[in-house]
Design a protein around this motif. Structure first.
Motif, short mmCIF file in Angstrom:
data_model
loop_
_atom_site.label_atom_id
_atom_site.label_comp_id
_atom_site.label_asym_id
_atom_site.label_seq_id
_atom_site.Cartn_x
_atom_site.Cartn_y
_atom_site.Cartn_z
N ARG A 1 0.82 -1.24 -0.06
CA ARG A 1 -0.04 -0.05 -0.04
C ARG A 1 1.01 1.32 -0.06
O ARG A 1 0.36 2.40 0.00
N THR B 1 -6.85 9.35 4.64
CA THR B 1 -6.05 8.58 3.50
C THR B 1 -4.66 8.71 3.84
O THR B 1 -3.83 9.63 3.94
N SER C 1 -3.28 4.84 -5.97
CA SER C 1 -4.27 4.40 -7.04
C SER C 1 -5.56 4.87 -6.74
O SER C 1 -5.63 5.53 -5.52
N GLU D 1 -8.45 3.99 -6.27
CA GLU D 1 -9.54 3.49 -5.44
C GLU D 1 -8.92 3.57 -3.74
O GLU D 1 -9.52 3.83 -2.95
N GLN D 2 -7.46 3.48 -3.83
CA GLN D 2 -6.93 4.00 -2.21
C GLN D 2 -6.98 5.30 -2.05
O GLN D 2 -7.23 5.59 -0.82
N PRO E 1 -10.06 4.08 0.83
CA PRO E 1 -8.72 3.39 1.23
C PRO E 1 -9.03 2.28 2.14
O PRO E 1 -8.29 1.42 2.15
N GLN F 1 -11.17 -0.37 1.31
CA GLN F 1 -11.21 -1.27 0.30
C GLN F 1 -10.60 -1.51 -0.89
O GLN F 1 -10.97 -1.48 -2.11
N VAL F 2 -9.26 -1.57 -0.68
CA VAL F 2 -8.20 -1.66 -1.84
C VAL F 2 -7.74 -3.07 -1.80
O VAL F 2 -8.13 -4.11 -0.84
N THR F 3 -7.30 -3.87 -2.95
CA THR F 3 -7.00 -5.00 -3.28
C THR F 3 -5.71 -4.97 -3.78
O THR F 3 -4.99 -4.01 -3.88
N ALA G 1 -4.14 -2.27 -6.09
CA ALA G 1 -3.68 -1.14 -5.66
C ALA G 1 -2.14 -1.19 -5.84
O ALA G 1 -1.50 -0.11 -6.30
N TYR H 1 -0.87 -0.88 -9.41
CA TYR H 1 -0.81 0.50 -9.69
C TYR H 1 0.39 1.23 -9.37
O TYR H 1 1.22 2.07 -9.97
N PRO I 1 -9.49 -0.96 -11.23
CA PRO I 1 -8.61 -2.05 -10.85
C PRO I 1 -8.83 -3.43 -11.38
O PRO I 1 -7.78 -4.12 -11.58
#
Length: 333
Positions: free
Chosen positions: A137, A174, A182, A184-185, A189, A191-193, A196, A199, A255
């Motif tokens: 992350r 954040t 990314s 989505e992050q 933040p 709900q990242v996979t 991220a 990216y 994503p």
């Protein structure tokens, strides 16, 4: 490396501190040497933050992650404090060399082959992190050290579980570095996979190749707005036709449209050719002028001076007397 301040500790655990390496929002990093003569970087929580539960939880998560993750291109944990210690600390192997950010800013962008070789190494590090169900992350050029034994990823302070939401952040905060974050992050933040991290890998390699990030802005808020906007395309200026398609995919806003770490790794291996790591180390390893001296083996104890106790002449005379007595005894038989 800067010298220790009067207020700095001189020793932590079994480690003797010798200087300051840097500091961040959460803590300070020292250079130290263990009692076994191993060079380490020691991270300590800032005194004004040590009482905050969320800071201690984040620090404990990083320590746990370092205990769990095994990989040749991740700076390894050497020692750490107990969880209930008043001021927590952790020590990782000291990697001698520049960060990727420092290297590019001082020596210029990497060649396509060297950047692809770096990507192979970083993809391997991410694969090791993901294999234990975690996400990095915060992969970025400043968290990649170009050591004399190859690149290594550092700073796992923002690791999170790959499955499900994390309690490391709240919906109002954040965490991470915007330049490599990314969409989505930046937007959600919790709900990242693993996408991220893909990216962030793309953003890091883009900087290595072009000396710029996917998005810019007059300030952090403007940059974040550009990142989360699906209508704003990343800046891919400086990429060749052979590398551009990979970065279009890795930096995709959705994503689900990004390749996996394994798919990215396969394409990077095609771009870098043979013997990637050896060539990359030769091309990028530069030691900081301020880096501490190498830690060698412990010095040999000084030899005892026996000249005042036994004179050379007396030793010779003693041996001669022994030989005569042995010869005389044998001759009697």
């Amino acid at each position: 490396m800067d010298p220790l301040d009067r207020s700095d500790p001189k020793r932590i655990g079994d480690i003797t501190l010798r200087g300051r390496l840097g500091f961040g929002g959460m803590g300070r990093v020292f250079y130290g040497v263990t009692d076994d003569h191993e060079a380490v970087a020691v991270k300590v929580i800032r005194e004004d933050l040590v009482a905050r539960a969320e800071v201690r939880a984040r620090f404990a998560r990083e320590t746990d992650a370092l205990r769990t993750i095994q990989g040749p291109h991740i700076a390894a944990l050497v020692d750490a404090s107990d969880e209930d210690e008043e001021r927590p600390w952790l020590a990782v192997e000291f990697v001698r060399g520049l960060t990727l950010k420092e290297f590019v800013e001082t020596s210029g962008p990497l060649s396509e082959a060297d950047a692809a070789a770096l990507g192979v190494v970083l993809a391997g590090a991410l694969r090791d992190i993901h294999a234990v169900g975690l996400l990095h992350r915060d992969l970025k050029p400043a968290n990649v050290l170009l050591g004399q034994d190859g690149p290594k990823v550092i700073d796992l302070g923002l690791v999170a579980f790959a499955e499900g939401p994390t309690d490391l952040t709240t919906t109002e905060s954040t965490l991470g570095t915007p330049a490599c974050m990314s969409p989505e992050q930046a937007n959600t933040p919790k709900q990242v996979t693993s996408a991220a991290d893909v990216y962030a890998l793309g953003a890091t390699l883009l900087f290595a190749l072009t000396k710029h990030y996917p998005y810019d802005g007059g300030n952090i808020a403007a940059m974040l707005m550009n990142i989360i906007s699906a209508d704003t395309q990343p800046n891919l200026d400086g990429l060749s036709d052979s590398t551009r398609p990979l970065f279009v995919k890795m930096l995709a806003h959705d994503p689900a449209a990004r390749p996996t770490v394994a798919q990215s790794d396969d394409r990077l291996k095609e771009l870098c050719g043979r013997a990637p790591l050896k060539r990359l180390v030769e091309a990028t390893y530069v030691e900081r002028e301020s880096d501490p001296e190498e830690v060698g083996p412990p010095p040999r104890p000084p030899r005892k001076d026996l000249s005042a106790v036994v004179r050379p002449g007396s030793v010779v005379a003693m041996l001669a007397d022994r030989l005569r007595s042995v010869y005389s005894a044998n001759a009697a038989f």
